[in-house]
Design an enzyme around this catalytic site. Structure first.
Site, PDB file in Angstrom:
ATOM      1  N   TYR A  13     -14.848   1.086   2.101  1.00 32.90           N
ATOM      2  CA  TYR A  13     -15.894   2.351   1.727  1.00 32.90           C
ATOM      3  C   TYR A  13     -17.070   2.008   3.217  1.00 32.90           C
ATOM      4  O   TYR A  13     -17.289   0.856   3.116  1.00 32.90           O
ATOM      5  CB  TYR A  13     -16.329   2.127   0.330  1.00 32.90           C
ATOM      6  N   TYR A  62      -5.967   1.528   1.267  1.00 33.28           N
ATOM      7  CA  TYR A  62      -6.634  -0.281   0.722  1.00 33.28           C
ATOM      8  C   TYR A  62      -6.322  -0.585  -0.884  1.00 33.28           C
ATOM      9  O   TYR A  62      -5.347   0.815  -1.382  1.00 33.28           O
ATOM     10  CB  TYR A  62      -8.359  -0.444   0.818  1.00 33.28           C
ATOM     11  N   ARG A 116      -3.494   1.045  -3.321  1.00 31.48           N
ATOM     12  CA  ARG A 116      -4.476   2.858  -3.877  1.00 31.48           C
ATOM     13  C   ARG A 116      -3.284   3.632  -2.745  1.00 31.48           C
ATOM     14  O   ARG A 116      -3.511   3.711  -2.135  1.00 31.48           O
ATOM     15  CB  ARG A 116      -5.994   2.380  -3.843  1.00 31.48           C
ATOM     16  N   HIS A 143      -6.902   9.073  -0.356  1.00 29.96           N
ATOM     17  CA  HIS A 143      -7.649   9.931  -1.659  1.00 29.96           C
ATOM     18  C   HIS A 143      -8.977  10.051  -0.832  1.00 29.96           C
ATOM     19  O   HIS A 143      -9.368   9.398  -0.950  1.00 29.96           O
ATOM     20  CB  HIS A 143      -7.448   9.414  -3.319  1.00 29.96           C
ATOM     21  N   HIS A 175     -13.229  10.624  -3.023  1.00 29.65           N
ATOM     22  CA  HIS A 175     -13.297  11.256  -4.282  1.00 29.65           C
ATOM     23  C   HIS A 175     -14.514  12.556  -3.984  1.00 29.65           C
ATOM     24  O   HIS A 175     -14.697  12.421  -3.052  1.00 29.65           O
ATOM     25  CB  HIS A 175     -14.433  10.215  -4.577  1.00 29.65           C
TER      26      HIS A 175
END
Length: 276
Positions: A58, A96, A99, A102, A104
């Site tokens: 991120y 990562y 998970r 996806h 957000h």
């Protein structure tokens, strides 16, 4: 979170203004429509997305490892048009931890309840084992999962989101005033201690929470986190889905004064706090 103030947060995440480079990864289009519970389009809604780059990192300074991509914008905002439509150009998010892949979402519009959610990709192997995705019912999982259409010039995935209208006057200010104030949450020794330390760059054995009211709604703010809305469920109980998918229950003493707050997750884990 230092990148919240970055100048470039437009709908193209694959390139940053003033830089010649292009983000690494498979370029995709993410689009959809924001509608109300009657499926009528909502114009002027703010749609915000954030995601991991191609390498699974991120664009923020806390908690995650992996390779940075200086050409990936990391997060973006769009405003829906008259038909409630939005569109982003981004890259297929990397993997990562444990998970599933996806993106957000946070969607807001004055007069509607704010919604924080995630978009998943159909056919991904990790969808079967992702603990967050599988905390929802099968029907909810279907709504949270989109299919990447690779027959288009740029692979495209669509995600339609429903917002609930605020029921004005449901809880008057004099009722909400009971809950407002500062609480200290004791995280030491709980399952949340590791979560808070990972995401907020701890160590955090306790966290301060501020509860406030505004325009007939209740909001909470915690350490280094943005303000989120609480949704009334029952007396002294609020849905706090934006805070680790929990329900927040306030406790009262013998005199009826609110003196504590407890978050309870779907899996039964709890985080307790006392009012200062």
């Amino acid at each position: 979170m230092q990148f919240r103030s970055q100048a470039d947060h437009d709908v193209d995440l694959t390139q940053i203004n003033g830089q010649a480079g292009i983000a690494t990864g498979e370029v995709i289009i993410v689009k959809g429509q924001i509608v109300d519970t009657s499926c009528q389009p909502i114009a002027g809604a703010i749609v915000e997305i954030w995601q991991a780059n191609h390498h699974g990192k991120y664009r923020h300074e806390y908690g995650d490892s992996g390779q940075s991509d200086p050409n990936f914008q990391g997060w973006a905002q769009a405003v829906t048009n008259a038909n409630g439509e939005y569109q982003f150009k981004t890259i297929l998010p990397g993997l990562y931890g444990h998970r599933a892949r996806h993106i957000h979402y946070k969607v807001a519009k004055r007069g509607y309840h704010e919604l924080v959610t995630q978009l998943y990709f159909d056919g991904e192997e990790r969808n079967r084992t992702d603990e967050i995705l599988n905390s929802f019912t099968h029907e909810e999982q279907v709504r949270l999962t989109g299919k990447l259409d690779k027959t288009t010039p740029t692979p495209t995935i669509e995600f339609t989101i429903n917002l609930d209208k605020v029921q004005v006057g449901m809880l008057p200010a004099k009722v909400l005033a009971d809950y407002t104030g500062e609480y200290v949450l004791q995280a030491k020794g709980t399952d949340y201690e590791q979560i808070l330390n990972s995401f907020l760059g701890g160590p955090y054995d306790k966290v301060t929470m501020q509860v406030e009211q505004q325009d007939g709604l209740l909001y909470l703010t915690t350490t280094k986190a943005p303000k989120v809305e609480l949704f009334w469920k029952a007396k002294d109980q609020f849905d706090a889905a934006s805070f680790y998918d929990t329900v927040l229950t306030f406790g009262r003493n013998a005199a009826g004064k609110v003196v504590s707050a407890t978050f309870r997750a779907r899996d039964g884990h709890e985080l307790h706090g006392t009012r200062v």
